[in-house]
Design an enzyme around this catalytic site. Structure first.
Site, PDB file in Angstrom:
ATOM      1  CE1 TYR A 138      -3.032   2.995   0.577  1.00  0.00           C
ATOM      2  CE2 TYR A 138      -3.566   2.410   2.172  1.00  0.00           C
ATOM      3  CZ  TYR A 138      -3.811   2.840   1.918  1.00  0.00           C
ATOM      4  OH  TYR A 138      -4.161   4.030   1.902  1.00  0.00           O
ATOM      5  CE  LYS A 166      -6.154   2.232  -1.498  1.00  0.00           C
ATOM      6  NZ  LYS A 166      -6.501   3.213  -0.740  1.00  0.00           N
TER       7      LYS A 166
END
Length: 299
Positions: A138, A166
């Site tokens: 992330y 992400k």
């Protein structure tokens, strides 16, 4: 296989709080039911930025993960945000999430610490070696102060259970292109910035992790489907249609979670309060949110 399991639209859940700032599990259960019944989401995330994770204790985070896994009951995959500023705590919660039965761990960069790139690599490597779960990196430099450079990503992508990222694309709009050049063909790339969905899809992402989809999921789902079906004109039109939601609603605060919870309330889903230091919306902000939702024919 991983793409078909986690899908294209992953929705991160907010965590509703009561007026006294205790977690409101009844509202969280209802939120899950609403999202699952909509049919828009392919997977759910609990414990990410949208869940106000920095304001939660370790025990609260573990309790919420367990509650969501139990409530979802295998209807869609559940991804747990398990990142902390320290590697030890990240490993501890990731292992707990694995024990609970999540489908993947999403791990934010070691925020506030500002480690060098070797420290970032060793952080993720240690966590990956401590779990059998697949891991989604992330990358959100705007909030955590840490950027996974393409050179570091190239090393991380070689670790067998690091399978996805992400990428918050607003600060580095084309960094994902550099990532893709150095990743295995099976690696999963997700946009993490609602305002950048189409630009990131064009670079090669397979989908989006979208907090905004809690409210405008039907539009984001249709935009994704249109793009992958080859109807680029429809995808472009939908991109422009929903842009004001992100510029005017999410743009009200540097941290958009209070506006997101207010928007949910205005479309009929009570997502409770925020936990301080985040504050609820002002009357002026509520009106702006209502105006945008009216334009989208959601209120």
């Amino acid at each position: 296989m991983a793409q078909s399991k986690f899908g294209r639209l992953i929705i991160p859940l907010v965590v509703p709080f009561k007026e006294n700032e205790d977690i409101d599990f009844d509202k969280l259960e209802n939120l899950i039911k609403v999202q699952l019944s909509s049919g828009f989401c392919d997977s759910l995330i609990i414990g990410g930025t949208t869940s106000e994770f920095p304001a939660l204790s370790y025990d609260e985070r573990a309790e919420i993960i367990e509650f969501v896994v139990r409530t979802v009951g295998k209807r869609v995959p559940v991804i747990a945000g398990t990142g902390f500023a320290s590697t030890r705590e990240t490993i501890k919660l990731t292992q707990k999430a694995e024990e609970i039965g999540v489908d993947m761990a999403m791990i934010v960069g070691p925020y506030y610490q500002r480690p060098n790139q070797e420290g970032i690599y060793q952080h993720y490597k240690a966590v990956a070696e401590a779990t059998n779960l697949p891991i989604m990196l992330y990358n959100i430099p705007f909030f955590d102060g840490v950027n996974i450079t393409p050179a570091t990503f190239k090393r991380l992508a070689k670790i067998s259970n690091i399978i996805a990222i992400k990428e918050e694309a607003s600060l580095n709009p084309t960094q994902i292109t550099q990532y893709i050049h150095d990743a295995p063909d099976t690696f999963l790339f997700y946009d993490g910035d609602d305002s950048m969905i189409l630009p990131v899809l064009i670079q090669g992402a397979i989908g989006v992790v979208s907090g905004g989809a809690l409210v405008i999921g039907k539009y984001i789902r249709k935009m994704l489907d249109s793009y992958f079906d080859g109807d680029l004109e429809m995808a472009k039109n939908l991109h422009h249609k929903i842009a004001p939601f992100f510029s005017r609603v999410f743009g009200l605060r540097e941290n958009p979670i209070p506006a997101l919870k207010e928007a949910l309330k205005q479309v009929g889903v009570d997502a409770g309060c925020c936990r301080r230091p985040l504050m609820g919306c002002t009357d002026e902000e509520k009106k702006i949110i209502h105006d945008v939702l009216s334009e989208l024919e959601l209120v």
